[in-house]
Write an enzyme that holds these catalytic residues in place. Structure first.
Site, PDB file in Angstrom:
ATOM      1  N   GLN A   1      55.208  37.967  34.555  1.00 16.57           N
ATOM      2  CA  GLN A   1      54.256  38.308  35.603  1.00 16.57           C
ATOM      3  C   GLN A   1      52.821  38.089  35.133  1.00 16.57           C
ATOM      4  O   GLN A   1      51.989  37.526  35.859  1.00 16.57           O
ATOM      5  CB  GLN A   1      54.448  39.764  36.035  1.00 16.57           C
TER       6      GLN A   1
ATOM      7  N   LEU B   1      53.733  56.729  38.109  1.00 17.91           N
ATOM      8  CA  LEU B   1      53.003  56.333  36.914  1.00 17.91           C
ATOM      9  C   LEU B   1      53.502  57.043  35.662  1.00 17.91           C
ATOM     10  O   LEU B   1      53.923  58.194  35.712  1.00 17.91           O
ATOM     11  CB  LEU B   1      51.507  56.628  37.115  1.00 17.91           C
TER      12      LEU B   1
ATOM     13  N   MET C   1      52.810  50.098  41.321  1.00 13.48           N
ATOM     14  CA  MET C   1      53.702  50.518  42.399  1.00 13.48           C
ATOM     15  C   MET C   1      53.975  52.023  42.311  1.00 13.48           C
ATOM     16  O   MET C   1      54.938  52.520  42.915  1.00 13.48           O
ATOM     17  CB  MET C   1      55.007  49.727  42.364  1.00 13.48           C
ATOM     18  N   GLY C   2      53.119  52.733  41.573  1.00 11.53           N
ATOM     19  CA  GLY C   2      53.254  54.171  41.524  1.00 11.53           C
ATOM     20  C   GLY C   2      54.306  54.649  40.548  1.00 11.53           C
ATOM     21  O   GLY C   2      54.801  53.903  39.716  1.00 11.53           O
TER      22      GLY C   2
ATOM     23  N   SER D   1      59.176  52.681  35.136  1.00 10.35           N
ATOM     24  CA  SER D   1      59.537  53.596  36.226  1.00 10.35           C
ATOM     25  C   SER D   1      61.036  53.588  36.469  1.00 10.35           C
ATOM     26  O   SER D   1      61.618  54.593  36.880  1.00 10.35           O
ATOM     27  CB  SER D   1      58.797  53.200  37.511  1.00 10.35           C
TER      28      SER D   1
ATOM     29  N   HIS E   1      51.275  52.959  32.333  1.00 11.62           N
ATOM     30  CA  HIS E   1      50.174  52.840  33.287  1.00 11.62           C
ATOM     31  C   HIS E   1      48.915  53.523  32.758  1.00 11.62           C
ATOM     32  O   HIS E   1      47.799  53.020  32.937  1.00 11.62           O
ATOM     33  CB  HIS E   1      50.563  53.479  34.620  1.00 11.62           C
TER      34      HIS E   1
ATOM     35  N   LYS F   1      54.646  44.241  29.063  1.00 13.45           N
ATOM     36  CA  LYS F   1      56.095  44.363  29.280  1.00 13.45           C
ATOM     37  C   LYS F   1      56.547  43.372  30.346  1.00 13.45           C
ATOM     38  O   LYS F   1      57.607  42.766  30.237  1.00 13.45           O
ATOM     39  CB  LYS F   1      56.476  45.787  29.698  1.00 13.45           C
TER      40      LYS F   1
END
Length: 280
Positions: free
Chosen positions: A152, A33, A30-31, A185, A37, A148
């Site tokens: 998910q 970064l 989702m950016g 993030s 990432h 992490k």
């Protein structure tokens, strides 16, 4: 490095790569970064001919009153990180490009009903739907996810298995700051005082590891970690739980691989962390 915004242009490049027999490593993000990432990208770069990163703040995984509008974004910064780590293609679509008429969704029952799924009931449906769409667009050989977000990761593995996606799912270990805080993030939301307070999650993780090493029950581990977190005035526990590593269902006796996961509010910012233990 190509930076593309439409499904059609991405598919054209992917089709050309497939014809040449290239393997494709894919990192969905989702950016905004960070080093976590970068670790995923580096792993993809080591093991694939081509590397694709998607940058898309997915609206379907945010519930009411969650931080969709305020979620941190910095595409130029993301491009620099991607290029420096050898990414071949960034796919950064608009919501309208990804969603036309939201009627079809992917939901993984049971695994989505615990831990973060309790407080965020639509979250994993949104995650699975967008990841399924991205897999259909990118058609990766291998896809990389951070440990992490352990729930998910387990849900994506189950989705790929049950729906017969021809994709290898690879989990990459948590990347931490020097004081133990897991990179995220959302760490950017923390004030300087809250940032110091956030280290309580890692302290609780360390306590949990000591307890489980000495054969403690699930309740004892949860109590010990809870006591640590409660020493920090700025921390408010959402959950601390011990679950089966495959089903994400709570366990009491630790006789098989488990995930010890936690979500804690530091001020108004919700942070997650976890560790795994294999009793076998």
């Amino acid at each position: 490095m190509d930076v593309l915004t439409t499904i059609e242009t991405v598919r054209n490049i992917i089709n050309a790569w497939k014809k040449q027999g290239y393997s494709i490593g894919f990192v969905p993000t989702m950016g905004y970064l960070h080093d976590g990432h970068a670790a995923l990208i580096d792993e993809a770069r080591k093991n694939n001919d081509k590397v694709v990163v998607s940058i898309f703040v997915n609206p379907t995984q945010f519930g009411e009153n969650e931080d969709l509008s305020s979620y941190p974004r910095d595409l130029n910064r993301d491009k620099i990180l991607c290029e420096s780590h050898g990414v071949d293609l960034i796919f950064t679509p608009s919501p309208d490009e990804m969603y036309h008429d939201r009627k079809a969704f992917v939901n993984i029952a049971e695994l989505s009903d615990t831990l973060c799924g309790v407080r965020r009931p639509i979250h994993f449906q949104g995650v699975c739907t967008v990841v399924a769409k991205l897999f259909n667009i990118i058609q990766p050989t291998n896809a990389y996810f951070g440990q992490k977000d352990a729930q998910q990761l387990a849900i994506i593995r189950k989705m790929v298995f049950d729906l017969n996606f021809p994709v290898n799912i690879i989990g990459v270990p948590i990347v931490r700051e020097s004081d133990g805080l897991a990179k995220s993030s959302r760490n950017t939301y923390l004030s300087s005082e809250e940032r110091k307070a956030a280290t309580i999650l890692y302290k609780a993780i360390q306590e949990g590891k000591q307890c489980i090493k000495h054969g403690a029950s699930a309740d004892s581990i949860i109590n010990a970690m809870t006591n640590i977190v409660n020493t920090e005035p700025l921390a408010k526990i959402d959950y601390i739980s011990v679950v089966d590593a495959n089903t994400m269902q709570p366990v009491q006796d630790i006789t098989a691989p488990v995930l010890i996961a936690m979500a804690v509010y530091i001020g108004s910012t919700r942070l997650i962390d976890n560790f795994s233990f294999d009793a076998n």
